[in-house]
Design a protein around this motif. Structure first.
Motif, PDB file in Angstrom:
ATOM      1  N   LYS A 166      40.978  34.200  32.235  1.00 15.98           N
ATOM      2  CA  LYS A 166      41.234  34.652  31.142  1.00 15.98           C
ATOM      3  C   LYS A 166      42.055  35.864  31.969  1.00 15.98           C
ATOM      4  N   LEU A 167      42.747  36.122  31.398  1.00 18.84           N
ATOM      5  CA  LEU A 167      43.875  37.412  31.910  1.00 18.84           C
ATOM      6  C   LEU A 167      43.301  38.484  30.732  1.00 18.84           C
ATOM      7  N   SER A 168      43.495  40.146  31.176  1.00 18.54           N
ATOM      8  CA  SER A 168      43.440  40.709  31.082  1.00 18.54           C
ATOM      9  C   SER A 168      44.551  42.209  31.360  1.00 18.54           C
TER      10      SER A 168
ATOM     11  N   SER B 179      44.077  41.311  36.919  1.00 15.75           N
ATOM     12  CA  SER B 179      42.941  40.078  37.150  1.00 15.75           C
ATOM     13  C   SER B 179      42.746  40.120  37.862  1.00 15.75           C
ATOM     14  N   THR B 180      42.750  40.031  39.512  1.00 20.28           N
ATOM     15  CA  THR B 180      42.354  39.854  40.159  1.00 20.28           C
ATOM     16  C   THR B 180      43.066  40.862  41.228  1.00 20.28           C
ATOM     17  N   GLN B 181      41.716  41.762  42.274  1.00 18.19           N
ATOM     18  CA  GLN B 181      42.401  42.539  43.018  1.00 18.19           C
ATOM     19  C   GLN B 181      41.894  42.058  44.384  1.00 18.19           C
ATOM     20  N   TYR B 182      42.603  42.837  45.622  1.00 19.49           N
ATOM     21  CA  TYR B 182      42.378  42.476  46.596  1.00 19.49           C
ATOM     22  C   TYR B 182      42.589  43.915  47.603  1.00 19.49           C
ATOM     23  N   MET B 183      40.762  43.677  48.580  1.00 12.26           N
ATOM     24  CA  MET B 183      41.062  45.143  49.577  1.00 12.26           C
ATOM     25  C   MET B 183      40.796  44.305  50.696  1.00 12.26           C
TER      26      MET B 183
ATOM     27  N   LYS C 116      33.210  40.258  36.991  1.00 14.03           N
ATOM     28  CA  LYS C 116      32.910  39.443  35.963  1.00 14.03           C
ATOM     29  C   LYS C 116      33.264  38.129  36.021  1.00 14.03           C
ATOM     30  N   GLN C 117      34.021  37.314  37.401  1.00 17.00           N
ATOM     31  CA  GLN C 117      33.737  36.306  38.189  1.00 17.00           C
ATOM     32  C   GLN C 117      33.278  35.668  39.230  1.00 17.00           C
ATOM     33  N   PHE C 118      34.067  35.728  40.318  1.00 13.78           N
ATOM     34  CA  PHE C 118      33.665  36.384  41.359  1.00 13.78           C
ATOM     35  C   PHE C 118      34.428  36.524  42.651  1.00 13.78           C
TER      36      PHE C 118
ATOM     37  N   ARG D  50      38.478  39.474  47.618  1.00 16.37           N
ATOM     38  CA  ARG D  50      39.127  39.229  46.443  1.00 16.37           C
ATOM     39  C   ARG D  50      38.440  39.514  45.785  1.00 16.37           C
ATOM     40  N   PHE D  51      38.578  40.099  44.288  1.00 16.58           N
ATOM     41  CA  PHE D  51      37.588  40.298  43.115  1.00 16.58           C
ATOM     42  C   PHE D  51      38.523  39.544  42.013  1.00 16.58           C
ATOM     43  N   TYR D  52      37.959  38.708  41.843  1.00 14.95           N
ATOM     44  CA  TYR D  52      38.038  37.581  40.311  1.00 14.95           C
ATOM     45  C   TYR D  52      37.618  38.538  39.186  1.00 14.95           C
ATOM     46  N   GLY D  53      38.224  39.253  38.082  1.00 15.11           N
ATOM     47  CA  GLY D  53      37.663  39.702  36.979  1.00 15.11           C
ATOM     48  C   GLY D  53      36.722  41.181  37.132  1.00 15.11           C
ATOM     49  N   PRO D  54      37.937  42.093  37.708  1.00 15.63           N
ATOM     50  CA  PRO D  54      37.732  43.081  38.599  1.00 15.63           C
ATOM     51  C   PRO D  54      36.620  44.022  36.822  1.00 15.63           C
ATOM     52  N   THR D  55      35.260  44.990  37.001  1.00 16.93           N
ATOM     53  CA  THR D  55      35.003  45.563  36.441  1.00 16.93           C
ATOM     54  C   THR D  55      35.850  47.016  36.010  1.00 16.93           C
ATOM     55  N   ASP D  56      34.923  47.494  35.199  1.00 13.25           N
ATOM     56  CA  ASP D  56      35.998  48.611  35.069  1.00 13.25           C
ATOM     57  C   ASP D  56      35.539  50.128  36.007  1.00 13.25           C
ATOM     58  N   ALA D  57      34.259  49.767  36.907  1.00 11.74           N
ATOM     59  CA  ALA D  57      33.906  50.197  38.426  1.00 11.74           C
ATOM     60  C   ALA D  57      35.105  50.064  39.137  1.00 11.74           C
ATOM     61  N   MET D  58      36.107  48.818  39.858  1.00 10.22           N
ATOM     62  CA  MET D  58      36.838  48.773  40.282  1.00 10.22           C
ATOM     63  C   MET D  58      37.949  49.569  40.167  1.00 10.22           C
ATOM     64  N   ASN D  59      38.458  48.746  38.963  1.00  2.81           N
ATOM     65  CA  ASN D  59      39.473  49.311  38.499  1.00  2.81           C
ATOM     66  C   ASN D  59      40.332  51.012  37.912  1.00  2.81           C
ATOM     67  N   ASN D  60      39.113  51.868  38.005  1.00  2.00           N
ATOM     68  CA  ASN D  60      38.697  53.125  38.257  1.00  2.00           C
ATOM     69  C   ASN D  60      38.488  53.902  38.899  1.00  2.00           C
ATOM     70  N   LYS D  61      37.773  52.894  40.394  1.00  2.00           N
ATOM     71  CA  LYS D  61      37.480  53.270  41.686  1.00  2.00           C
ATOM     72  C   LYS D  61      36.291  53.834  42.229  1.00  2.00           C
TER      73      LYS D  61
END
Length: 134
Positions: free
Chosen positions: A4-6, A10-14, A42-44, A112-123
Motif C-alpha cells: 500500500k502506498l501512502s 512507502s520504502t526507505q533505505y539506510m 508497518k510491513q517488514f 530497507r524499511f517497507y511501510g516505515p512508521t512515523d518514528a522513521m519518517n520524523n527521524k
C-alpha cells in the motif's frame, strides 16, 4: 513493492559505508548490527549486503544475500527480543542463521524499511551502527 502506498515514503533505505568508529567497512572483516525488536515498519524490514566494487549481490554457495523480518523465526534472538546480524567472510560459531556471507568482498549493506512508521519518517528512530567483530 509495498502493498500500500501512502503520503509518506512507502520504502526507505539506510546504507552503511563505515562502522561505528567511522572506519570504512572492509573486505575480509566481520561486522555485527543489532536490529531492535520493534523496528519502525508497518510491513517488514530487510538487510541486503552488496559488493561495494560492483553494487551487485555477493553470491555464495549459501545463496544468502538478505536477512529480513520474514526470517525472524529462524534467527537466534537476544534476551530483549532484538537480533544481532553478522556480515563477513565467516559466520560466528553457532550464529550461521544470523549471518550474511561476503566471500571476502568489501560489503555495502543496505537495510530497507517497507511501510516505515512515523518514528522513521520524523527521524526519531536511530538504528545502531555496524560494529567490527574481527
Amino acid at each position: 513493492m509495498p502493498k500500500k502506498l501512502s503520503n509518506t515514503p512507502s520504502t526507505q533505505y539506510m546504507m552503511a559505508m563505515a562502522d561505528k568508529s567511522g572506519k570504512p567497512l572492509l573486505a575480509g572483516k566481520t561486522y555485527k548490527l543489532n536490529i531492535p525488536k520493534d523496528m519502525p515498519v508497518k510491513q517488514f524490514w530487510a538487510l541486503t549486503v552488496y559488493d561495494r566494487a560492483t553494487n551487485s549481490f555477493i553470491y555464495t554457495p549459501s545463496e544468502r544475500t538478505t536477512i529480513s523480518s520474514y526470517d525472524l523465526d529462524k534467527l537466534k534472538k537476544n534476551s530483549d527480543g532484538s537480533v544481532t546480524l553478522y556480515v563477513g567472510p565467516q559466520a560466528p560459531n553457532g550464529l550461521e542463521s544470523n549471518w550474511i556471507p561476503t566471500k571476502g568482498k568489501r560489503p555495502l549493506p543496505a537495510i530497507r524499511f517497507y511501510g516505515p512508521t512515523d518514528a522513521m519518517n520524523n527521524k526519531t528512530f536511530k538504528l545502531s551502527d555496524f560494529e567490527l567483530v574481527q
